[in-house]
Design a protein around this motif. Structure first.
Motif, short mmCIF file in Angstrom:
data_model
loop_
_atom_site.label_atom_id
_atom_site.label_comp_id
_atom_site.label_asym_id
_atom_site.label_seq_id
_atom_site.Cartn_x
_atom_site.Cartn_y
_atom_site.Cartn_z
N SER A 6 0.84 -1.19 0.00
CA SER A 6 0.00 0.00 0.00
C SER A 6 0.88 1.24 0.00
N GLY A 7 0.26 2.39 -0.21
CA GLY A 7 0.98 3.65 -0.12
C GLY A 7 1.26 4.33 -1.43
N GLY A 8 0.91 3.72 -2.54
CA GLY A 8 1.14 4.36 -3.82
C GLY A 8 0.21 5.54 -4.02
N GLY A 9 0.46 6.31 -5.08
CA GLY A 9 -0.38 7.44 -5.37
C GLY A 9 0.27 8.39 -6.34
N LEU A 10 -0.31 9.58 -6.43
CA LEU A 10 0.17 10.61 -7.33
C LEU A 10 0.89 11.68 -6.52
N VAL A 11 2.06 12.07 -6.95
CA VAL A 11 2.85 13.08 -6.25
C VAL A 11 3.58 13.93 -7.27
N GLN A 12 3.84 15.17 -6.92
CA GLN A 12 4.61 16.03 -7.81
C GLN A 12 6.09 15.73 -7.70
N ALA A 13 6.80 16.06 -8.73
CA ALA A 13 8.25 15.88 -8.72
C ALA A 13 8.84 16.62 -7.52
N GLY A 14 9.78 15.97 -6.86
CA GLY A 14 10.38 16.52 -5.66
C GLY A 14 9.68 16.12 -4.38
N GLY A 15 8.52 15.50 -4.52
CA GLY A 15 7.75 15.09 -3.35
C GLY A 15 8.20 13.75 -2.81
N SER A 16 7.45 13.26 -1.82
CA SER A 16 7.81 12.02 -1.13
C SER A 16 6.59 11.12 -1.00
N LEU A 17 6.87 9.83 -0.95
CA LEU A 17 5.87 8.81 -0.66
C LEU A 17 6.52 7.74 0.19
N ARG A 18 5.74 7.13 1.04
CA ARG A 18 6.22 5.95 1.77
C ARG A 18 5.29 4.78 1.46
N LEU A 19 5.86 3.76 0.87
CA LEU A 19 5.13 2.54 0.62
C LEU A 19 5.27 1.61 1.82
N PRO A 80 9.66 1.27 2.14
CA PRO A 80 10.57 2.12 1.40
C PRO A 80 10.09 3.57 1.48
N GLN A 81 10.96 4.41 1.99
CA GLN A 81 10.68 5.84 2.01
C GLN A 81 11.29 6.43 0.74
N MET A 82 10.46 7.07 -0.07
CA MET A 82 10.92 7.57 -1.37
C MET A 82 10.85 9.09 -1.34
N ASN A 83 12.02 9.71 -1.40
CA ASN A 83 12.12 11.17 -1.37
C ASN A 83 12.62 11.70 -2.69
N ASN A 84 12.42 12.99 -2.90
CA ASN A 84 12.87 13.66 -4.11
C ASN A 84 12.48 12.86 -5.36
N LEU A 85 11.22 12.51 -5.42
CA LEU A 85 10.74 11.69 -6.53
C LEU A 85 10.84 12.42 -7.86
N LYS A 86 11.11 11.65 -8.90
CA LYS A 86 11.26 12.17 -10.25
C LYS A 86 10.23 11.52 -11.17
N PRO A 87 9.88 12.17 -12.26
CA PRO A 87 8.93 11.55 -13.19
C PRO A 87 9.36 10.16 -13.64
N GLU A 88 10.66 9.93 -13.76
CA GLU A 88 11.12 8.61 -14.18
C GLU A 88 10.96 7.54 -13.11
#
Length: 121
Positions: A6-19, A80-88
């Motif tokens: 769980s934890g997926g979603g839509l975020v802007q570039a530079g944002g963070s998500l935690r799955l 997994p903590q995902m920071n500074n997310l990029k479009p790729e």
């Protein structure tokens, strides 16, 4: 055996998500836990993994310095903590349980259903 992500979603570039991904039906501490991702038209690729005790981690070069993987053996969950997310980074993310190390797709014992991560530019 079930891996519930769980934890997926839509975020802007530079944002963070935690799955998060919880393992049930097996002894969690017997498994190294990993994450893979698959973007449209591409093969599934390794992202990150953590060993049974949590003391050793492994990351794909593309996420080093931005993603951090951790686990809570009492909660049977890997994060997994995902920071500074990029479009790729946009892809379907899959968690995996593996009794061996390093965690690679050919050795995975159990796969979870994917969770979509979309990073907008």
């Amino acid at each position: 055996v079930q891996l519930q992500a769980s934890g997926g979603g839509l975020v802007q570039a530079g944002g963070s998500l935690r799955l998060s991904c919880a393992l049930s039906g097996r002894t969690f501490s017997n498994y190294a836990m990993g994450w893979f991702r698959q973007a449209p038209g591409k093969e599934r690729e390794f992202v990150a993994a953590i060993r049974w005790s949590g003391g050793i981690t492994d990351y794909a070069d593309s996420v080093k310095g931005r993603f951090t993987i951790s686990r809570d053996n009492a909660e049977n969950t890997v994060y997994p903590q995902m920071n500074n997310l990029k479009p790729e980074d946009t892809a379907v993310y899959y968690c995996a349980a593996d009794r061996t190390w390093p965690v690679r797709h050919y050795g995975v014992d159990y796969w979870g259903k994917g969770t979509q991560v979309t990073v907008s530019s």
